[in-house]
Write a protein that holds these residues in place. Structure first.
Motif, PDB file in Angstrom:
ATOM      1  N   ARG A 122      27.326 -46.524  69.215  1.00  0.00           N
ATOM      2  CA  ARG A 122      28.590 -46.889  68.444  1.00  0.00           C
ATOM      3  C   ARG A 122      28.669 -47.817  67.640  1.00  0.00           C
ATOM      4  O   ARG A 122      27.718 -48.959  67.768  1.00  0.00           O
ATOM      5  CB  ARG A 122      29.542 -47.060  69.854  1.00  0.00           C
ATOM      6  CG  ARG A 122      29.661 -45.878  70.778  1.00  0.00           C
ATOM      7  CD  ARG A 122      30.750 -46.129  71.818  1.00  0.00           C
ATOM      8  NE  ARG A 122      30.950 -45.242  72.527  1.00  0.00           N
ATOM      9  CZ  ARG A 122      31.736 -44.050  72.607  1.00  0.00           C
ATOM     10  NH1 ARG A 122      32.531 -44.039  71.551  1.00  0.00           N
ATOM     11  NH2 ARG A 122      31.769 -43.202  73.379  1.00  0.00           N
ATOM     12  N   LEU A 123      29.529 -47.826  66.750  1.00  0.00           N
ATOM     13  CA  LEU A 123      29.796 -48.990  65.925  1.00  0.00           C
ATOM     14  C   LEU A 123      30.730 -50.094  66.339  1.00  0.00           C
ATOM     15  O   LEU A 123      31.733 -49.780  66.801  1.00  0.00           O
ATOM     16  CB  LEU A 123      30.425 -48.528  64.492  1.00  0.00           C
ATOM     17  CG  LEU A 123      29.506 -47.537  63.674  1.00  0.00           C
ATOM     18  CD1 LEU A 123      30.309 -46.868  62.782  1.00  0.00           C
ATOM     19  CD2 LEU A 123      28.257 -47.987  63.192  1.00  0.00           C
ATOM     20  N   PRO A 124      30.263 -51.303  66.275  1.00  0.00           N
ATOM     21  CA  PRO A 124      31.328 -52.390  66.690  1.00  0.00           C
ATOM     22  C   PRO A 124      32.630 -52.095  65.454  1.00  0.00           C
ATOM     23  O   PRO A 124      32.407 -51.522  64.399  1.00  0.00           O
ATOM     24  CB  PRO A 124      30.846 -53.691  66.058  1.00  0.00           C
ATOM     25  CG  PRO A 124      29.229 -53.268  66.154  1.00  0.00           C
ATOM     26  CD  PRO A 124      29.105 -51.965  65.741  1.00  0.00           C
ATOM     27  N   PRO A 125      33.954 -52.457  65.989  1.00  0.00           N
ATOM     28  CA  PRO A 125      35.196 -52.347  65.286  1.00  0.00           C
ATOM     29  C   PRO A 125      35.191 -52.554  63.770  1.00  0.00           C
ATOM     30  O   PRO A 125      35.455 -51.806  63.067  1.00  0.00           O
ATOM     31  CB  PRO A 125      35.935 -52.846  66.047  1.00  0.00           C
ATOM     32  CG  PRO A 125      35.632 -53.023  67.451  1.00  0.00           C
ATOM     33  CD  PRO A 125      34.073 -53.239  67.448  1.00  0.00           C
ATOM     34  N   ILE A 126      34.364 -53.777  63.617  1.00  0.00           N
ATOM     35  CA  ILE A 126      34.434 -54.369  62.024  1.00  0.00           C
ATOM     36  C   ILE A 126      33.410 -53.538  61.363  1.00  0.00           C
ATOM     37  O   ILE A 126      33.715 -53.023  59.915  1.00  0.00           O
ATOM     38  CB  ILE A 126      34.281 -55.850  61.966  1.00  0.00           C
ATOM     39  CG1 ILE A 126      34.488 -56.423  60.571  1.00  0.00           C
ATOM     40  CG2 ILE A 126      32.612 -55.996  62.405  1.00  0.00           C
ATOM     41  CD1 ILE A 126      34.192 -57.713  60.515  1.00  0.00           C
ATOM     42  N   ALA A 127      32.415 -52.992  61.659  1.00  0.00           N
ATOM     43  CA  ALA A 127      31.482 -52.207  61.057  1.00  0.00           C
ATOM     44  C   ALA A 127      32.024 -50.690  60.979  1.00  0.00           C
ATOM     45  O   ALA A 127      31.790 -50.062  59.926  1.00  0.00           O
ATOM     46  CB  ALA A 127      30.098 -52.002  61.914  1.00  0.00           C
ATOM     47  N   LYS A 128      32.766 -50.335  62.092  1.00  0.00           N
ATOM     48  CA  LYS A 128      33.301 -49.078  61.851  1.00  0.00           C
ATOM     49  C   LYS A 128      34.533 -48.888  60.808  1.00  0.00           C
ATOM     50  O   LYS A 128      34.443 -47.947  59.914  1.00  0.00           O
ATOM     51  CB  LYS A 128      34.218 -48.709  63.293  1.00  0.00           C
ATOM     52  CG  LYS A 128      34.607 -47.158  63.301  1.00  0.00           C
ATOM     53  CD  LYS A 128      35.587 -47.091  64.536  1.00  0.00           C
ATOM     54  CE  LYS A 128      34.919 -47.469  65.787  1.00  0.00           C
ATOM     55  NZ  LYS A 128      35.780 -47.180  67.082  1.00  0.00           N
ATOM     56  N   ARG A 129      34.996 -49.995  60.647  1.00  0.00           N
ATOM     57  CA  ARG A 129      36.017 -49.930  59.514  1.00  0.00           C
ATOM     58  C   ARG A 129      35.525 -50.129  58.178  1.00  0.00           C
ATOM     59  O   ARG A 129      35.838 -49.462  57.288  1.00  0.00           O
ATOM     60  CB  ARG A 129      37.331 -51.309  59.610  1.00  0.00           C
ATOM     61  CG  ARG A 129      38.141 -51.361  58.677  1.00  0.00           C
ATOM     62  CD  ARG A 129      38.942 -52.535  58.598  1.00  0.00           C
ATOM     63  NE  ARG A 129      39.553 -52.528  57.146  1.00  0.00           N
ATOM     64  CZ  ARG A 129      40.310 -53.777  56.931  1.00  0.00           C
ATOM     65  NH1 ARG A 129      40.345 -55.027  57.623  1.00  0.00           N
ATOM     66  NH2 ARG A 129      41.151 -53.647  55.746  1.00  0.00           N
TER      67      ARG A 129
END
Length: 873
Positions: A275-282
């Motif tokens: 899974r991507l950390p939220p900041i990386a996902k954005r």
């Protein structure tokens, strides 16, 4: 030589501070203690975990110790000396020749050697090198920060302690990846980058993060090949990615998919849980080319639909790009079905997109639009479906239109459409609507022969229980009716959010509870309905308004005001039925607060609400509040036709005691305010006639009899107190206190006055106040005196008249207080209220007005009771 602890404070505008864990701290301490000792270490971690920062720290220590440091191949101009140290970063990117040279140097053991690398790629020479480095000990593995190390990093950057909420948010958004922590921390510490105050720690919307924290990810993404970026885009879609799905998207070769996953984890962008950390996902979602991300998400959505899995997370971002077309029509339709329960407005938008691509979803779009509370749009869509000959969704369209009309008060037309719709639940809803207009035959017949068509869904079963509960409320037990409706509310809860209702079983249960004095049960069932979000946003306001009503009836006007404000906030204009209750709440709260100015303002709103909503059985409570306010303001003529319609409706239904009792109670108080003793006697007689049907009716009948006796000057303290306590026990705290207070200011027996005032205070939740053994009447007298027949505008209450006479006699406030057994402050309160009531701008103007009123009263008997006594008295 620089101590290790000072390294923690070394920072510049671009260089991250060094926050050590146990292993890295031990390595630096050993080098600092003996920089000339042999060293050979491998440093392994994904990208962004601090390998480069650690090598820089080693560089500084060795330089300060006078040791020659060679940073990578670009500084090697010749042979490597024995007393130098070689620091190699990103060894996994070296070519075969350089890796072989590193192997030779590592094998010789001559130079001190620190080699940093990612777990992937792993060419053969790199595998040999890592194996060789292990002879001197296992590699140093760098891990993400825990929350304490994240806090330390923020503290070093800020130069001060950072709020725990900020630490939690940064850690949650970055997953503790050091590079990401540093980027977000620097962005937040910039003046323009602060996250809004009050954002829940760890739950900040990624869209609220500073763009300056996201833009640096562009260089990370630019270095990746196309397949790796496609994998990260799939991970950014917020859906589970089993290997078969990834295989369909990336490669049918499982080994190739495994290699891509390993490569993605090595970048540091993809966590070990894939899974991507939220900041990386954005960052992945916003910095990738639009055509690329749309293509990936569209393909994933279609794969998910084929597998029967959730598609909403994938479809949600596609709406922002205006992507539609036949290929996605079924995907949008499936996503809309998923969104209907939790996000009906989004479901309506998705159904519209599916309809634009040719799917038959207009009826479901109308249903979703109605659930979201947009009844204008829902009626337009539903009417279009109903008018389309041959449409298979005409029945559903009719049910949507019927629901919308019920919320707007058109129960007769709503019942007609429900009957035309024909489903089991629609037939029951239509029959309940007919009963609400005074025609119970349809529901009675339906309950004798319940509809057998259609499956016994939760909605159909709950609707049948609703019908039985409402029918029971007309002639059966109030307890049985309430129990049946509460059961219906509980039965519907599992499917509550997506069910379109003309009225919820919880709302009907609350109405029966208020009409029967079971306020605690009413509040409980409404609380459950709000938690379960029964009926979606469309019903949310109704539940909150009814909850506010129970608070108002208890006399908790401050809490009722807050609840009313929450119900009215957001969501656009109130529908007519909700507007009727909201306006009645304003009127009722203003009356109970003795706020004449607010009552005048609310009455202007009430007139509009009255003309917008016809009278029906389920809106008698607001009508009763309006009747009292109209009498208080001298506006009875405006309400006459509505009261007459209510009485005719109750007549058609056989004057059911449960529904008629509160209306007669309100009528009694309207008659008291209007000084109509004969009308008041009629309401008392009606209450007494129905007293045996319910415990609540018996309480109100006893209180009504006691009240008119008090107004005729007959005060039986024991009887009054029993009646007042009965009202309190039935939930009518304010009314009970008011009755006791009315009796207290009308008795000439000082002991009885003391007892009744103490009772009034107690019922209002106030302690009895004593001085020298005698109760001191305070502002409570003014509050409970509002029902006096002399309280009309321009008139004075009995106690105010007593105060006025003594003011004209020249007594001071203290002397008046001593004479009337009240405090000087209460006298001042009475005088101020007289000025307001009589519209006087100054004390001299008040005195002149009081003298004129005294002259008008000359010859009257000051001890005459406000109403004539009955002949038997």
């Amino acid at each position: 030589m620089t101590p290790v602890r000072t390294l923690l404070s070394l920072r510049t505008a671009t260089q991250p501070p060094l926050v050590l864990d146990t292993q890295t701290g031990a390595l630096l301490a050993a080098v600092e203690a003996d920089p000339h000792a042999p060293m050979s270490v491998g440093i392994q971690a994904p990208g962004g975990h601090g390998k480069t920062v650690l090598l820089r720290a080693l560089h500084r220590i060795y330089r300060q110790a006078g040791v020659t440091v060679i940073d990578g191949w670009q500084d090697m101009t010749g042979s490597v000396g024995d007393d130098c140290v070689l620091l190699i970063d990103d060894a996994h990117l070296l070519d075969e020749v350089r890796l072989r040279e590193l192997l030779r140097l590592a094998g010789s053991g001559r130079p001190r050697l620190a080699v940093a690398y990612r777990p992937w790629p792993r060419p053969p020479a790199m595998a040999e090198l890592t194996a060789l480095l292990k002879r001197d000990g296992p590699p140093l593995l760098l891990h993400p920060f825990n929350q304490q190390r994240t806090a330390a990093h923020l503290r070093l950057l800020a130069g001060a302690e950072v709020r725990p909420g900020t630490v939690e948010m940064v850690h949650a958004q970055t997953g503790g990846i050091p590079r990401f922590v540093d980027r977000l921390a620097r962005a937040l510490l910039a003046p323009e980058g602060a996250v809004p105050d009050g954002a829940p720690p760890g739950q900040v919307n990624p869209g609220q993060l500073p763009q300056s924290a996201v833009l640096p990810f562009a260089s990370d993404l630019d270095a990746l090949d196309l397949e790796l970026r496609r994998l990260l885009l799939a991970a950014a879609a917020d859906v589970d990615l089993p290997l078969d799905l990834l295989g369909s998207l990336l490669s049918p070769d499982p080994h190739a998919v495994d290699a891509l996953l390993t490569a993605a984890r090595a970048t540091g962008l993809l966590g070990p849980d894939d899974r991507l950390p939220p900041i990386a996902k954005r960052a992945v979602a916003t910095l990738s080319p639009a055509t690329q991300r749309v293509a990936v998400w569209q393909q994933l959505a279609q794969f998910q639909l084929q597998r029967g899995a959730a598609v909403l997370p994938l479809v949600r971002p596609l709406l922002g790009f205006g992507i539609a077309g036949d290929s996605l029509a079924a995907v949008f339709e499936a996503a809309a079905d998923e969104a209907l329960a939790g996000e009906p407005a989004l479901a309506a938008e998705l159904f519209a997109a599916a309809a634009a691509a040719g799917r038959p979803t207009i009826a479901r779009q109308a249903r979703a639009t109605a659930l979201a509370g947009d009844l204008d749009a829902a009626l337009r869509l539903a009417d279009r479906v109903v008018a389309t000959e041959g449409s298979p969704d005409r029945a559903e369209g009719a049910a949507v239109a019927a629901t919308a009309l019920a919320h707007r008060g058109h129960l007769a037309r709503s019942a007609e459409l429900y009957r035309w719709s024909g489903s089991a639940s629609s037939l029951v809803f239509g029959a309940i609507g007919s009963l609400g207009t005074g025609h119970s035959e349809e529901l009675t017949q339906l309950l004798r022969n319940p509809p057998a068509d259609g499956p016994p869904t939760l909605l159909a079963s709950a609707a049948l229980l609703m019908g039985r509960g409402v029918r029971e409320s007309l002639s059966g037990s109030a307890t049985a009716a309430l129990s049946t409706l509460v059961q219906a509310a509980a039965l519907l809860e599992p499917a509550a959010q997506a069910v379109l209702l003309p009225d919820s079983p919880a709302a009907l249960a609350a109405l029966v509870a208020v009409h029967s004095g079971e306020l605690e049960i009413g509040e409980s069932v409404l609380d459950r309905a709000v938690s379960a979000r029964t009926g979606g946003p469309l019903m949310s306001r109704r539940h909150r308004l009814l909850h506010a009503w129970t608070l108002m009836v208890r006399g908790r006007t401050a809490a009722a005001t807050q609840s009313l404000a929450r119900a009215a906030a957001g969501g656009g204009p109130l529908e007519p039925r909700d507007l009727l209750f909201a306006t009645a709440l304003e009127v009722g709260i203003a009356r109970r607060n003795s706020d004449l100015a607010a009552l005048h303002r609310s009455w202007a709103h009430a007139r509009e609400a009255l003309v917008r909503h016809p009278v029906d059985l389920f809106t008698l409570l607001p009508l009763g509040e309006f009747a009292i306010a109209a009498a208080r303001l001298g506006e009875q003529a405006r309400l006459g036709i509505h009261v007459q319609e209510a009485r005719l409706l109750l007549d058609r239904l056989g004057n059911p005691a449960l529904w008629a009792t509160p209306l007669h109670w309100s009528g009694l108080h309207a008659a008291i305010l209007a000084e109509e003793p004969d009308v008041a006697d009629e309401h008392v007689a009606a209450l007494v006639a129905t007293a045996g049907h319910t415990r609540y009716g018996s309480v109100m009948a006893a209180a009504a009899e006691s009240w008119v006796e008090v107004l005729r000057g007959v005060v039986d303290p024991a009887r009054v107190e029993a009646a007042a306590r009965g009202l309190h026990d039935a939930g009518l705290w304010w009314d009970g206190a008011r009755l006791a207070g009315q009796a207290a200011i009308r008795t000439s027996d000082r002991r009885a006055m003391t007892t009744l005032l103490d009772c009034a205070r107690l019922l209002q939740g106030r302690p009895a106040s004593h001085k020298g053994g005698a109760a001191q009447p305070d502002a409570l007298v003014e509050e409970v005196a509002e029902a006096s027949p002399a309280a009309n505008e321009g008139r004075l209450s009995d106690r105010e008249q007593e105060v006025a006479d003594l003011v004209l006699a020249g007594l001071t406030y203290k002397q008046i207080g001593d004479r009337l057994f009240i405090s000087a402050k209460t006298v001042e309160h009475h005088v101020a209220r007289m000025r307001q009531r009589l519209g006087c701008g100054s004390r001299s103007e008040l005195l002149a007005r009081l003298r004129a009123m005294a002259a008008d009263r000359a010859g009257d008997d000051p001890l005459r009771p406000p109403w004539p006594r009955r002949p038997t008295e």
